[in-house]
Enzyme design. Structure first.
Site, PDB file in Angstrom:
ATOM      1  N   SER A   1      62.138  35.079  -1.370  1.00 41.70           N
ATOM      2  CA  SER A   1      62.198  36.493  -1.360  1.00 41.70           C
ATOM      3  C   SER A   1      62.997  37.025  -2.300  1.00 41.70           C
ATOM      4  CB  SER A   1      62.725  36.825   0.064  1.00 41.70           C
ATOM      5  OG  SER A   1      63.973  36.433   0.318  1.00 41.70           O
TER       6      SER A   1
ATOM      7  N   HIS B   1      55.665  35.270   1.518  1.00 39.56           N
ATOM      8  CA  HIS B   1      57.074  35.211   2.028  1.00 39.56           C
ATOM      9  C   HIS B   1      56.918  35.277   3.524  1.00 39.56           C
ATOM     10  CE1 HIS B   1      61.028  37.215   2.971  1.00 39.56           C
ATOM     11  NE2 HIS B   1      61.127  36.087   2.766  1.00 39.56           N
TER      12      HIS B   1
ATOM     13  N   GLU C   1      55.151  38.744   3.770  1.00 35.32           N
ATOM     14  CA  GLU C   1      54.644  39.560   2.672  1.00 35.32           C
ATOM     15  C   GLU C   1      54.185  38.722   1.546  1.00 35.32           C
ATOM     16  OE1 GLU C   1      58.708  42.401   2.912  1.00 35.32           O
ATOM     17  OE2 GLU C   1      59.041  40.316   2.245  1.00 35.32           O
TER      18      GLU C   1
END
Length: 300
Positions: A120, A141, A153
């Site tokens: 991240s 992510h 994500e």
């Protein structure tokens, strides 16, 4: 493309749970780590987690055993990469380590394999640049705990192909997740930037003596409806992870505002990483129960 075999790099808390998520969804999944001891610990933790889920009626014993049967463990990265359709790298948040992993993956994974990073902090362009398949690289992510949190994500970089994005989005949905697509890279992505703003304000409130960290956590739960407060969340994720992410973000941006907060740095230097070490903002018993270090700790 059809994905059947998934390789997870790193068997820490995130990597192990991501592997279990994939195995539960029916994929043949390999967990790879440089440490055989870490792999053994990951298996024990996953077996215990599955047993608790069975006891609580979240899944049947047969479902748990079948999923565990789809998991394999190895310290040999080239061998594991050779059969992977998709890789999820969940190694430590240090760019030089990730780049070395991706060089190895590029050399040994099949030409069709998609290579993703769970980072991240670093956009996938940072690891794609050391491969010969930048179009097949993106961020995927997950959030901690990966077995529970629905959001993932997916972050593309300039060279990520539409086919790769679609395949990874479809995979995330097949895992029972709700993918969020970011069309370009930004440090921290979406959710962590939102949570980071809350965490930074919580640290300021504590450091300025406005309220104890326990009361700040209580406010987040009871007024904002958060499942846990920012200090509890830091302990769960790991204060080492929070520290290293902030440090890496600072190295990426050069913005001193991104440096780890002094209170976070203090705990990191003391080796108090949260639940994983038994002490962070709170103390934790052997069974994971949380207790404040002191009653309504006053800020210094």
């Amino acid at each position: 493309m059809q994905i059947q075999n998934i390789l997870i790099i790193g068997s820490g808390a995130m990597g192990a749970q991501i592997g279990m998520v994939c195995a539960l969804a029916g994929y043949r999944t390999t967990l790879q780590d440089v440490s055989g001891e870490a792999l053994e610990q990951a298996l024990k933790q996953l077996e215990a987690r599955m047993s608790r889920d069975v006891e609580k009626g979240r899944r049947t014993r047969a479902e748990a055993d079948d999923a565990l049967g789809r998991l394999s463990f190895t310290t040999l990265l080239p061998d594991a990469a050779a059969w992977a359709d998709l890789v999820i790298e969940a190694a430590t948040e240090k760019l030089h380590i990730k780049q070395e992993v991706f060089r190895t993956l590029d050399a040994h994974a099949p030409a069709h394999a998609i290579l993703t990073t769970n980072s991240s902090t670093y956009g996938s362009s940072k690891v794609a640049e050391v491969t010969g398949r930048a179009e097949k690289v993106c961020n995927l992510h997950f959030f901690n705990p990966a077995l529970v949190m629905a959001c993932v994500e997916v972050v593309r970089h300039e060279q990520t192909s539409d086919e790769t994005v679609q395949t990874v989005m479809d995979l995330a949905r097949s895992l029972g997740k709700e993918p969020v697509l970011l069309n370009r890279e930004i440090p921290g992505f979406v959710a962590n930037r939102l949570m980071g703003a809350i965490r930074d304000e919580a640290l300021r409130l504590y450091a300025d003596g406005i309220a104890s960290y326990e009361d700040i956590d209580t406010a987040a739960r009871t007024a904002l409806g958060h499942p846990m407060g920012p200090f509890e969340l830091m302990d769960l994720v790991g204060l080492d992870v929070s520290y290293l992410i902030r440090q890496a973000t600072y190295e990426e941006t050069g913005d001193e505002n991104e440096l780890p907060h002094p209170e976070l740095a203090r705990l990191y230097r003391a080796g108090n990483y949260g639940k994983k070490t038994g002490e962070g903002w709170y103390r934790y018993t052997a069974d994971g129960a949380k207790t404040p270090k002191t009653l309504k700790t006053a800020a210094r």
